[in-house]
Design a protein around this motif. Structure first.
Motif, PDB file in Angstrom:
ATOM      1  N   SER A 104       1.073  -1.243  -0.032  1.00 36.00           N
ATOM      2  CA  SER A 104       0.063  -0.131  -0.305  1.00 36.00           C
ATOM      3  C   SER A 104       0.769   1.186  -0.059  1.00 36.00           C
ATOM      4  N   ILE A 105       0.058   2.259  -0.419  1.00 36.06           N
ATOM      5  CA  ILE A 105       0.955   3.741  -0.259  1.00 36.06           C
ATOM      6  C   ILE A 105       0.383   4.588   0.473  1.00 36.06           C
ATOM      7  N   ALA A 106       1.221   5.233   1.165  1.00 38.41           N
ATOM      8  CA  ALA A 106       0.569   6.067   2.237  1.00 38.41           C
ATOM      9  C   ALA A 106       1.355   7.680   1.763  1.00 38.41           C
ATOM     10  N   ARG A 107       0.703   8.647   1.901  1.00 36.04           N
ATOM     11  CA  ARG A 107       1.026   9.992   1.449  1.00 36.04           C
ATOM     12  C   ARG A 107       0.352  11.057   2.254  1.00 36.04           C
ATOM     13  N   GLU A 108       1.245  12.258   2.403  1.00 36.74           N
ATOM     14  CA  GLU A 108       0.818  13.245   3.372  1.00 36.74           C
ATOM     15  C   GLU A 108       1.293  14.538   2.665  1.00 36.74           C
ATOM     16  N   ILE A 147       5.042  20.205   0.394  1.00 35.56           N
ATOM     17  CA  ILE A 147       5.577  18.995   0.152  1.00 35.56           C
ATOM     18  C   ILE A 147       4.769  17.981   0.264  1.00 35.56           C
ATOM     19  N   THR A 148       4.827  16.983  -0.607  1.00 36.72           N
ATOM     20  CA  THR A 148       3.793  15.801  -0.625  1.00 36.72           C
ATOM     21  C   THR A 148       4.889  14.705  -0.437  1.00 36.72           C
ATOM     22  N   GLY A 149       4.405  13.491   0.096  1.00 38.55           N
ATOM     23  CA  GLY A 149       5.503  12.356   0.323  1.00 38.55           C
ATOM     24  C   GLY A 149       4.868  11.506   1.566  1.00 38.55           C
ATOM     25  N   LYS A 150       5.851  10.535   1.654  1.00 37.71           N
ATOM     26  CA  LYS A 150       5.498   9.802   2.818  1.00 37.71           C
ATOM     27  C   LYS A 150       5.803  10.577   4.199  1.00 37.71           C
ATOM     28  N   PRO A 151       5.168  10.099   5.141  1.00 40.77           N
ATOM     29  CA  PRO A 151       5.415  11.019   6.434  1.00 40.77           C
ATOM     30  C   PRO A 151       6.617  11.093   6.859  1.00 40.77           C
ATOM     31  N   ASP A 152       7.512  10.227   6.723  1.00 43.14           N
ATOM     32  CA  ASP A 152       8.902  10.504   6.989  1.00 43.14           C
ATOM     33  C   ASP A 152       9.748  11.374   6.207  1.00 43.14           C
ATOM     34  N   LYS A 153       9.351  11.258   5.070  1.00 38.41           N
ATOM     35  CA  LYS A 153       9.967  12.547   4.200  1.00 38.41           C
ATOM     36  C   LYS A 153       9.679  13.883   4.624  1.00 38.41           C
ATOM     37  N   VAL A 174      -2.205  11.557   7.056  1.00 38.09           N
ATOM     38  CA  VAL A 174      -1.711  10.531   6.095  1.00 38.09           C
ATOM     39  C   VAL A 174      -3.028   9.980   5.392  1.00 38.09           C
ATOM     40  N   ALA A 175      -2.971  10.106   4.184  1.00 44.11           N
ATOM     41  CA  ALA A 175      -4.043   9.288   3.012  1.00 44.11           C
ATOM     42  C   ALA A 175      -3.553   8.111   2.641  1.00 44.11           C
TER      43      ALA A 175
END
Lengths: 186, 590
Positions: A104-108, A147-153, A174-175
């Protein structure tokens, strides 16, 4: 008659087990009816579950269906219990544990305001470029980056902005969505 | 009624109730429900029962629902009407009782304005209902009412609230009938997975020390579930115990019956739980009053758990074979597969298991010291049982020692005859519940086994019983204490009896007369039988003041934090503790 000697003096057995805690991302599809967010938050608050992040929006307008992405922490049995408790709520259609499903993919998305001048201003732009953050507002002594990306980015970018002159951050939470052709049951 | 004809919201409410076969509504009027009360006045299909406090309405509806298997219906006003109903709603949620509670609300344009008698009813009742609705448009009202009945009675039953603003009650809208109306998405699983059934049957067939642990789910599943349970026990000769909520599903006179289990369960039931090798949980939920210390709970057993609510599975106890579905369906499938495979249990092993159980039974863990001068509470319930056993009798209880003694000493033969507050433990449940039960079964003998403290919490409902000529019998085991609180203070807090003495008790006989019903009192064991007979004969509501030993403790008991095989038995208690104190306190008050 030795009940009084027990350490707690309580009716309840105290759980002292220290099981490993995991972080999972859940996707929840539910009717977008009044109070549905309160119901879900109330479930977490009332049963003592954690919410690290929660996002929600109506995703199918003509059916009034909303999708929640909830990031939560707990022991594996608590995480299963959370899923079952969500599933039995009347307006909830389906629940998926994206972390268990794996693929799965998570983005924020975050908007990050940075103020300063001179060399710091240049450094901010260089870092933003490296993180593929866009400038969405600028004044003579400040920028707002998107900025968009994984939470840790996102975390990493924000932490780099601190010495440069971080003023404030607004994050969406997170979505999440699973990879591949299948969708969740609506 | 022609479809499409316009009706007022209040008319729609009454039409929907009638269409769902509702005969009795328990309620209390107020400003925000006056239009509905006006409709009640102008029809005769739905009978309204006027209680004296909204909590009473909810417990009456619970008693009504639990003794009939139907949905209980409550009607209360906004604000305090709704907040007073919260205890009963929570009680119904914890004990899975189907209930539809209609609450009035201030007009929609005033919602959020801190209007008179306004409260956020859906907000307050969200965590104590299975689901709730605020109706903002009269054209949604009929659909929501039908959904409400569907949700309350399907899957794991529970209470629902429909909050109806006063302007919606006046507004004209369309009525749609309940035909084929379900909730648009809510579809609880009723039929169990057949792989799980086969695995369960396989496991049971190999058991050497099997045990059935049944609960309220058997009762909720209907009379058919109890029949199937009895059939399965007869086929297999497996010993059976039950939770407080499940009493009556298997008859107490049945030869496989071990008595109730749990904190105040019998020695044989708890020891069998601890030592069994296959546990078959049928519609129970591993409550903390049942399991005791979790890490020592039935350590050697494989566990099968039949439950309609998937969230009950693996909540506190990890099980080996979960079966999600309705109890009756699951038992039907298990019996069918069992017969098809012509399974038989290992006769030799089962005989040895029964032999072990018989040794535990021989302990006679419910025995107590009889007394010639003072009525022992256990004796009072035994006599009540013996003198009523030829009658159709329904028992309700309050909460405390008397409740546990009732569960231990009253022998239930049939489901739906035992109404008690198990999950929430609501003192004050029994009296209004008896009102509801008697309303549903006008000819039956309905007895509320009560305590002197509990009964005062909803005492005002005696007035309801008198008004509707409901000849309920309130059998008060009066020990002048909050007995269970006192017992815990004795066990856990150095016998410092902080605030657990019932100071200034009313004279229950005079109180009964003040209510316009009959008061009876028994003080000595010798007069008990005659007084009970008099109570049964009386065709009016009765308050029975049964003066019992003050300091009797409820045994056996699994102390907090202990395992099933670490029970305290009654014989551990010294004579002085019970005997001397009875004299002192007893004489002082008589």
């Amino acid at each position: 008659m030795n009940a009084h000697q027990q350490p707690t003096g309580s009716a309840y057995f105290l759980d002292t087990s220290k099981k490993t805690v995991e972080t999972h991302t859940l996707a929840v599809v539910a009717d977008n009816e009044p109070g549905v967010l309160a119901r879900i938050i109330g479930l977490f608050a009332g049963r003592g579950y954690n919410i690290d992040s929660l996002t929600v929006s109506e995703t199918i307008h003509d059916k009034h269906v909303s999708r929640f992405t909830i990031v939560t922490t707990g022991t594996p049995s608590v995480l299963t219990q959370i899923r079952h408790q969500l599933e039995r709520m009347v307006p909830v259609h389906s629940v998926a544990d994206l972390t268990v499903q794996g693929n799965s993919i998570a983005r924020e998305l975050a908007m990050v305001k940075v103020a300063g001048g001179g060399e710091k201003r240049m450094e901010a732009l260089r870092l933003a470029d490296a993180f593929r953050a866009r400038v969405i507002d600028a004044s003579t002594d400040s920028f707002i980056f998107e900025i968009t990306g994984k939470p840790d980015k996102v975390d990493q970018f924000i932490s780099l902005m601190v010495p440069i002159g971080l003023v404030e951050v607004s994050r969406t939470g997170v979505a999440g969505i699973s990879r591949g052709p299948e969708g969740m049951k609506v | 009624m022609v479809t499409g004809e316009l009706m007022s919201g209040a008319e729609i409410v009454l039409k929907a109730l009638a269409d769902h076969g509702v005969e009795h509504v328990f309620g209390y009027p107020g400003g925000a429900v006056l239009p509905i009360y006006d409709e009640i006045f102008q029809q005769d299909k739905v009978k309204h029962v006027l209680v004296r406090h909204e909590q009473g309405a909810t417990h009456a509806a619970e008693g009504y629902a639990r003794s009939t298997g139907k949905c209980g219906v409550v009607l209360v006003t906004s604000g305090p009407g709704a907040t007073n109903a919260v205890t009963g709603l929570t009680d119904a949620l914890l004990d899975s009782i189907p209930m539809v509670c209609l609450t009035g609300q201030v007009p929609t344009h005033l919602i959020g304005n801190d209007a008179f008698q306004e409260c956020d009813t859906v907000g307050i009742t969200r965590p104590c209902t299975k689901h709730n609705w605020l109706v903002k448009d009269v054209n949604d009202l009929a659909r929501i009412l039908h959904e409400a009945f569907y949700v309350a009675t399907h899957g794991r039953p529970g209470p629902v609230v429909v909050d109806i603003p006063k302007d919606v009650q006046f507004a004209k809208g369309k009525y749609v009938g309940p035909k084929n109306i379900e909730h648009k998405t809510y579809r609880p699983q009723v039929k169990p997975n057949q792989d799980a059934i086969r695995a369960a049957v396989e496991l049971i067939s190999k058991a050497k020390r099997p045990l059935l642990y049944t609960g309220g789910g058997v009762i909720n599943s209907g009379v058919i579930a109890s029949k199937l349970l009895r059939e399965f026990v007869k086929m297999t000769n497996i010993p059976i115990t039950s939770t407080l909520m499940g009493l009556g599903a298997y008859p107490a006179s049945g030869k496989n019956w071990l008595g109730m289990l749990g904190m105040h369960g019998t020695y044989e039931a708890n020891m069998a739980m601890h030592d069994c090798d296959v546990m078959i949980n049928v519609g129970a939920r591993f409550d903390d009053r049942i399991t005791g210390r979790l890490d020592a709970f039935s350590p050697g057993s494989k566990k099968i758990h039949i439950d309609i609510d998937p969230s009950s599975i693996n909540k506190t106890v990890q099980v080996d074979i979960p079966v999600v579905g309705d109890v009756a369906h699951a038992l039907e499938d298990i019996i069918r597969v069992w017969k098809a495979k012509s399974h038989e249990l290992d006769k030799k092993a089962l005989a040895a298991w029964w032999k072990e159980i018989d040794v535990w039974r021989a302990k006679d863990s419910l025995k107590y010291r009889a007394n010639k001068d003072v009525i022992m509470p256990q004796y009072a319930i035994q006599r009540l049982y013996e003198l009523t056993r030829d009658k159709e009798v329904y028992i309700t209880t309050e909460v405390g020692q008397h409740q546990m003694w009732a569960a231990q000493f009253f022998k239930f033969e049939d489901p739906h005859h035992w109404m008690t507050s198990g999950g929430l433990g609501t003192m004050g449940y029994g009296l209004p519940a008896a009102v509801g039960v008697q309303m549903a079964h006008p000819k039956a003998l309905v007895v509320d086994i009560a305590g002197d403290a509990s009964v005062q919490m909803t005492m005002q409902e005696m007035s309801t019983a008198v008004q509707y000529r409901l000849p309920i019998k309130i059998f008060i085991l009066n020990n002048q204490y909050m007995g269970m609180v006192r017992q815990w203070q004795q066990l856990l807090h150095g016998n410092r009896l902080s605030e657990s003495y019932s100071e200034s008790l009313p004279d229950f006989v005079k109180l009964a007369e003040a209510f316009g019903c009959v008061g009876l009192r028994a003080e000595k064991p010798a007069e008990l039988d005659d007084r009970i007979r008099e109570m049964i004969k009386t065709p009016h509501p009765v308050l029975f003041d049964c003066r019992v030993a003050s300091l009797a403790n409820c045994f056996p008991m699994i102390p907090s934090g202990k395992a099933h095989n670490e029970m305290l038995l009654g014989e551990d208690v010294s004579d002085e503790e019970v005997g001397t104190a009875i004299d002192a306190k007893g004489k002082e008050l008589v």
